[in-house]
Design a protein around this motif. Structure first.
Motif, short mmCIF file in Angstrom:
data_model
loop_
_atom_site.label_atom_id
_atom_site.label_comp_id
_atom_site.label_asym_id
_atom_site.label_seq_id
_atom_site.Cartn_x
_atom_site.Cartn_y
_atom_site.Cartn_z
N GLN A 16 0.83 -1.20 0.00
CA GLN A 16 0.00 0.00 0.00
C GLN A 16 0.87 1.26 0.00
OE1 GLN A 16 -2.79 0.22 3.23
NE2 GLN A 16 -3.20 2.39 2.96
N ASP B 8 -6.38 -5.78 -2.34
CA ASP B 8 -6.95 -4.66 -1.59
C ASP B 8 -5.89 -3.62 -1.23
OD1 ASP B 8 -9.36 -6.00 -1.68
OD2 ASP B 8 -9.18 -6.80 0.36
N ARG C 260 -5.86 0.40 -1.92
CA ARG C 260 -5.72 1.37 -0.84
C ARG C 260 -4.62 2.37 -1.16
NH1 ARG C 260 -6.04 -3.19 2.61
NH2 ARG C 260 -3.85 -2.94 3.21
N ASP D 104 -11.76 -0.86 3.90
CA ASP D 104 -10.50 -0.16 4.11
C ASP D 104 -10.16 0.72 2.91
OD1 ASP D 104 -10.10 -1.21 6.61
OD2 ASP D 104 -8.92 -2.91 5.91
N VAL D 105 -10.53 0.28 1.72
CA VAL D 105 -10.29 1.09 0.53
C VAL D 105 -11.16 2.34 0.59
CG1 VAL D 105 -10.49 1.19 -1.99
CG2 VAL D 105 -9.65 -0.89 -0.89
N SER E 279 -9.76 4.68 3.08
CA SER E 279 -8.50 5.29 2.62
C SER E 279 -8.77 6.52 1.77
CB SER E 279 -7.66 4.28 1.83
OG SER E 279 -7.20 3.25 2.67
#
Length: 376
Positions: free
Chosen positions: A231, A253, A257, A280-281, A284
């Motif tokens: 990430q 993922d 992100r 979570d994306v 973010s």
């Protein structure tokens, strides 16, 4: 009349201490108080940010070392006062000069030979310290890391420390020092590569976020086994629009992100990521939104400043997340300073107390919404 008012206001030690403590008192009155015989009054005054340079200059000659110590740290200290205090017999006073943001390079250079370790630590962290002095401090300090650990950390964090000195610091085994070197934008690429070879996942993530990490290292880190490292690498890489569009659809993922964080990601891609299946994306995008710098790598600094609002996710798209099924996404939205008032109204009735608490603290929450929250 002025003398009468002064006599009344400064009639007792307690009243003079109150004046000395108040930053809104007229500068001429604060300067007059520097002659007070009461140590506590002068100490209060020496810590008062409203004390003008003239008053600080008087304290630079005070008989009490604890007053001179504070004068050396006062934001209004003149260069002349700092030069006087740099020769003070009290080491803690000289230490204050070494860390003062107004101390000129020539004065800091004169302190380089001082043996007091806390002074050398302040000198190592001062952005005004000449690079040559920083290199000299690094050479001396690395001889014994146990005695000079915090000086080493300060040197490693200083954005003006020369690359060759950072390379020397990177050879130490003190984790705080090495981590600071890995984060410093002036660290040479060859040094970053050496640190990468012997570092753990946390070190690799720090290197991935260093703006000076070369593209080939970021490409390696993008394939790292740890999601957080991947990430960070994608978030830092200079990517063209085609590559961004491709990675925004990546099955990983962590990669998506990273794209959500990347300052070059255009708004249309960000708004698509707001609908990503991974919470979570989505979070973010919301987290990165307030600090987004520009829309793409080919936009100049002047251009993105002129159209900064267009470089962020639109209010309507951002507001839709107020009904997100994930509480952490809603929490990040409640923390975002760009969240529109309409979304804050909805979040004010959120089932999660932590979300409602952030809405109550949000600068864009309307008085009507706050009143409704109090009634509920």
């Amino acid at each position: 009349l002025a003398e009468l008012l002064w006599a009344r206001a400064a009639a007792t030690p307690a009243s003079r201490r109150a004046l000395a403590h108040d930053p809104n008192v007229a500068p001429e009155i604060l300067t007059r108080l520097t002659a007070d015989a009461d140590d506590e009054t002068r100490q209060e005054l020496a810590e008062n940010p409203g004390l003008p340079a003239e008053g600080v200059a008087r304290f630079a000659e005070d008989a009490a070392s604890f007053i001179r110590y504070r004068a050396a740290r006062h934001p209004n200290a003149s260069v002349a006062s700092l030069r006087r205090l740099a020769k003070d017999e009290d080491a803690s006073t000289r230490e204050g000069v070494a860390g003062h943001p107004a101390a000129p390079a020539s004065l800091l250079e004169s302190l380089a030979s001082d043996s007091y370790e806390r002074l050398r630590m302040e000198l190592a962290g001062n952005p005004n310290t000449p690079p040559g002095v920083l290199a000299q401090l690094a050479e001396a300090a690395t001889e014994n890391v146990d005695d000079h650990e915090w000086t080493l950390v300060a040197l490693a964090e200083n954005a003006h420390t020369p690359p060759e000195a950072l390379a020397r610091l990177a050879e130490k085994n003190e984790s705080r020092v090495v981590a600071a070197v890995a984060e410093n934008p002036r660290t040479p690429p060859a040094t970053l590569r050496r640190l990468l070879a012997k570092g753990d996942a946390r070190m690799r993530a720090v290197i991935a976020r260093n703006p000076s990490t070369p593209a080939e290292l970021l490409a390696e880190l993008q394939r790292d086994e740890v999601p957080g490292v991947r990430q960070a690498a994608v978030a830092t890489r200079a990517l063209d629009a085609r590559e961004i569009a491709r990675l925004a659809k990546d099955l990983d993922d962590a990669i998506r992100r990273g794209i959500a964080e990347n300052p070059a990601t255009p708004v249309d891609v960000l708004e698509r990521l707001l609908g990503d299946a991974n919470a979570d994306v989505r979070a973010s995008v919301v987290i990165a939104d307030p600090v987004r710098a520009r829309c793409s790598n080919d936009v100049s600094e002047e251009a993105w400043r002129a159209r900064g609002a267009a470089c962020r996710v639109g209010a309507e798209a951002l507001g839709k997340l107020a009904g997100d099924r994930n509480k952490w996404v809603r929490l990040r939205l409640a923390e975002n300073p760009n969240t529109p008032p309409a979304a804050l109204v909805r979040l004010a009735a959120d089932k999660e107390e932590v979300v409602r608490s952030m809405v109550a603290l949000h600068p864009r929450t309307s008085p009507d919404t706050l009143r409704t929250m109090l009634e509920d």
